[in-house]
Design a protein around this motif. Structure first.
Motif, PDB file in Angstrom:
ATOM      1  N   LEU A  67       0.837  -1.206   0.000  1.00  0.00           N
ATOM      2  CA  LEU A  67       0.000   0.000   0.000  1.00  0.00           C
ATOM      3  C   LEU A  67       0.870   1.254   0.000  1.00  0.00           C
ATOM      4  O   LEU A  67       0.640   2.196  -0.768  1.00  0.00           O
ATOM      5  N   GLU A  70       2.352   1.778  -3.332  1.00  0.00           N
ATOM      6  CA  GLU A  70       1.362   2.296  -4.278  1.00  0.00           C
ATOM      7  C   GLU A  70       1.192   3.804  -4.112  1.00  0.00           C
ATOM      8  O   GLU A  70       1.175   4.560  -5.082  1.00  0.00           O
ATOM      9  N   ALA A  73       4.072   5.597  -5.428  1.00  0.00           N
ATOM     10  CA  ALA A  73       4.064   5.646  -6.894  1.00  0.00           C
ATOM     11  C   ALA A  73       3.110   6.727  -7.384  1.00  0.00           C
ATOM     12  O   ALA A  73       3.405   7.466  -8.336  1.00  0.00           O
ATOM     13  N   LYS A  74       1.936   6.830  -6.706  1.00  0.00           N
ATOM     14  CA  LYS A  74       0.964   7.866  -7.101  1.00  0.00           C
ATOM     15  C   LYS A  74       1.569   9.256  -6.922  1.00  0.00           C
ATOM     16  O   LYS A  74       1.385  10.145  -7.767  1.00  0.00           O
ATOM     17  N   ILE A  77       3.939   9.919  -9.744  1.00  0.00           N
ATOM     18  CA  ILE A  77       3.224  10.258 -10.977  1.00  0.00           C
ATOM     19  C   ILE A  77       2.753  11.707 -10.920  1.00  0.00           C
ATOM     20  O   ILE A  77       2.889  12.469 -11.881  1.00  0.00           O
ATOM     21  N   GLU A 101      -4.941  14.906  -7.312  1.00  0.00           N
ATOM     22  CA  GLU A 101      -6.085  14.514  -6.492  1.00  0.00           C
ATOM     23  C   GLU A 101      -5.994  13.038  -6.116  1.00  0.00           C
ATOM     24  O   GLU A 101      -6.245  12.656  -4.976  1.00  0.00           O
ATOM     25  N   GLU A 102      -5.607  12.194  -7.098  1.00  0.00           N
ATOM     26  CA  GLU A 102      -5.469  10.763  -6.823  1.00  0.00           C
ATOM     27  C   GLU A 102      -4.401  10.528  -5.767  1.00  0.00           C
ATOM     28  O   GLU A 102      -4.587   9.722  -4.853  1.00  0.00           O
ATOM     29  N   ILE A 105      -5.835  11.533  -2.360  1.00  0.00           N
ATOM     30  CA  ILE A 105      -6.837  10.615  -1.803  1.00  0.00           C
ATOM     31  C   ILE A 105      -6.182   9.314  -1.371  1.00  0.00           C
ATOM     32  O   ILE A 105      -6.515   8.764  -0.316  1.00  0.00           O
ATOM     33  N   SER A 106      -5.211   8.813  -2.152  1.00  0.00           N
ATOM     34  CA  SER A 106      -4.599   7.553  -1.738  1.00  0.00           C
ATOM     35  C   SER A 106      -3.759   7.758  -0.486  1.00  0.00           C
ATOM     36  O   SER A 106      -3.660   6.856   0.345  1.00  0.00           O
ATOM     37  N   GLN A 108      -4.585   9.823   1.891  1.00  0.00           N
ATOM     38  CA  GLN A 108      -5.561   9.831   2.982  1.00  0.00           C
ATOM     39  C   GLN A 108      -6.011   8.428   3.329  1.00  0.00           C
ATOM     40  O   GLN A 108      -6.219   8.103   4.503  1.00  0.00           O
ATOM     41  N   LEU A 109      -6.131   7.593   2.279  1.00  0.00           N
ATOM     42  CA  LEU A 109      -6.509   6.190   2.518  1.00  0.00           C
ATOM     43  C   LEU A 109      -5.445   5.521   3.382  1.00  0.00           C
ATOM     44  O   LEU A 109      -5.760   4.791   4.334  1.00  0.00           O
ATOM     45  N   GLU A 112      -5.751   6.540   6.876  1.00  0.00           N
ATOM     46  CA  GLU A 112      -6.874   5.869   7.539  1.00  0.00           C
ATOM     47  C   GLU A 112      -6.489   4.461   7.957  1.00  0.00           C
ATOM     48  O   GLU A 112      -6.825   4.017   9.058  1.00  0.00           O
ATOM     49  N   LYS A 116      -6.424   2.940  11.788  1.00  0.00           N
ATOM     50  CA  LYS A 116      -7.122   1.729  12.198  1.00  0.00           C
ATOM     51  C   LYS A 116      -6.157   0.776  12.880  1.00  0.00           C
ATOM     52  O   LYS A 116      -6.488   0.152  13.899  1.00  0.00           O
TER      53      LYS A 116
END
Lengths: 129, 144
Positions: A67, A70, A73-74, A77, A101-102, A105-106, A108-109, A112, A116
């Protein structure tokens, strides 16, 4: 529901090996069951790292590492798109914005997921024995 | 690669295509009085033609929605309209009768095209915004 429960099972190494044992058989079972046995008992309990579809069951650390990779990598990019736009290459404004934006958001994911994890760890630490 | 903003690919391609359409329309507006184009004739009106393409053409089409259909400009074609003849005897490009061949561009038509392109662009931007806010709202499941 499915992915969350998988997370919970795998959130902590101790849970991963012992919790299913205690629920499945009370006293006669050995202290720990190898992963191959676990897989046989409940196929699909061990999620694969992102992007890998069909391999040997992987640990949660690899899932998290996947994760993070990933997300990284985003971000790469996104910064590449910004650089391309600013240096006058053939990158359009909306592509840059969408890439940024991607990435956001990733990220932020990822935060999260980390929250958790920490939450479940703290809950475990609070547990009375 | 994790796919955070699903369905954005076709929207992104549409934004690209509308951008090109806008460029072509503004080129038409800019050349409304050009009596001498690249080929020596008056400038001819250009218009874009869109076509749908699958994102990954190697894969067979699966369930609907799984394989996004993108849009792209297949080609820019030249309108087959006769040039407008205007009487201007002193003009450099006037013929023996004093008539000058002007481009076959109707400025009102071009303005309407420009507005349509801009509105379509806006609609696609709204699709991006909606997808983004949906993703953010979904992430807020984890918050307390």
């Amino acid at each position: 529901m499915n992915s969350l429960s998988a997370l919970r099972t795998l959130a902590y190494p101790a849970l991963r090996t012992e919790a299913p044992v205690q629920t499945l058989s009370e006293s006669a079972a050995p202290k720990s069951i190898p992963f191959t046995e676990l897989e046989k008992l409940s196929p699909g309990i061990l999620p694969n790292p992102i992007g890998v579809t069909n391999t040997t069951p992987a640990g949660f650390d690899r899932l998290v590492t996947g994760l993070v990779n990933e997300v990284s990598a985003k971000q790469a990019i996104s910064s590449e798109a910004v650089n391309g736009l600013l240096s006058g290459q053939n990158v359009s404004l909306h592509q840059t914005m969408i890439a940024m934006e991607e990435a956001s958001i990733s990220f932020q994911l990822m935060v999260e997921v980390r929250n958790k994890l920490l939450e479940s760890y703290q809950e475990l630490m609070r547990m009375q024995i | 690669m994790i796919n955070i903003l699903n369905g954005i690919d076709s929207t992104s391609s549409a934004l690209n295509a509308e951008r090109i359409r806008m460029d072509v329309v503004s080129q038409n507006i800019a050349n409304v009085n050009t009596t001498r184009g690249l080929n020596g004739k008056p400038y001819a009106r250009q218009q874009v033609v869109f076509e749908a393409v699958l994102k990954d053409q190697l894969k067979p089409a699966g369930t609907p929605g799984s394989e996004p259909q993108m849009v792209r400009v297949s080609h820019v074609e030249t309108a087959r309209r006769q040039p407008r003849l205007v009487y201007q005897p002193g003009h450099v490009d006037a013929d023996a009768n004093g008539m000058v061949a002007m481009p076959n561009i109707n400025i009102y038509e071009e303005m309407v095209d420009l507005m349509a392109a801009s509105r379509t662009y806006e609609a696609n931007l709204n699709a991006v915004k909606t997808a983004r806010s949906m993703a953010l709202q979904t992430l807020s499941i984890g918050k307390r």
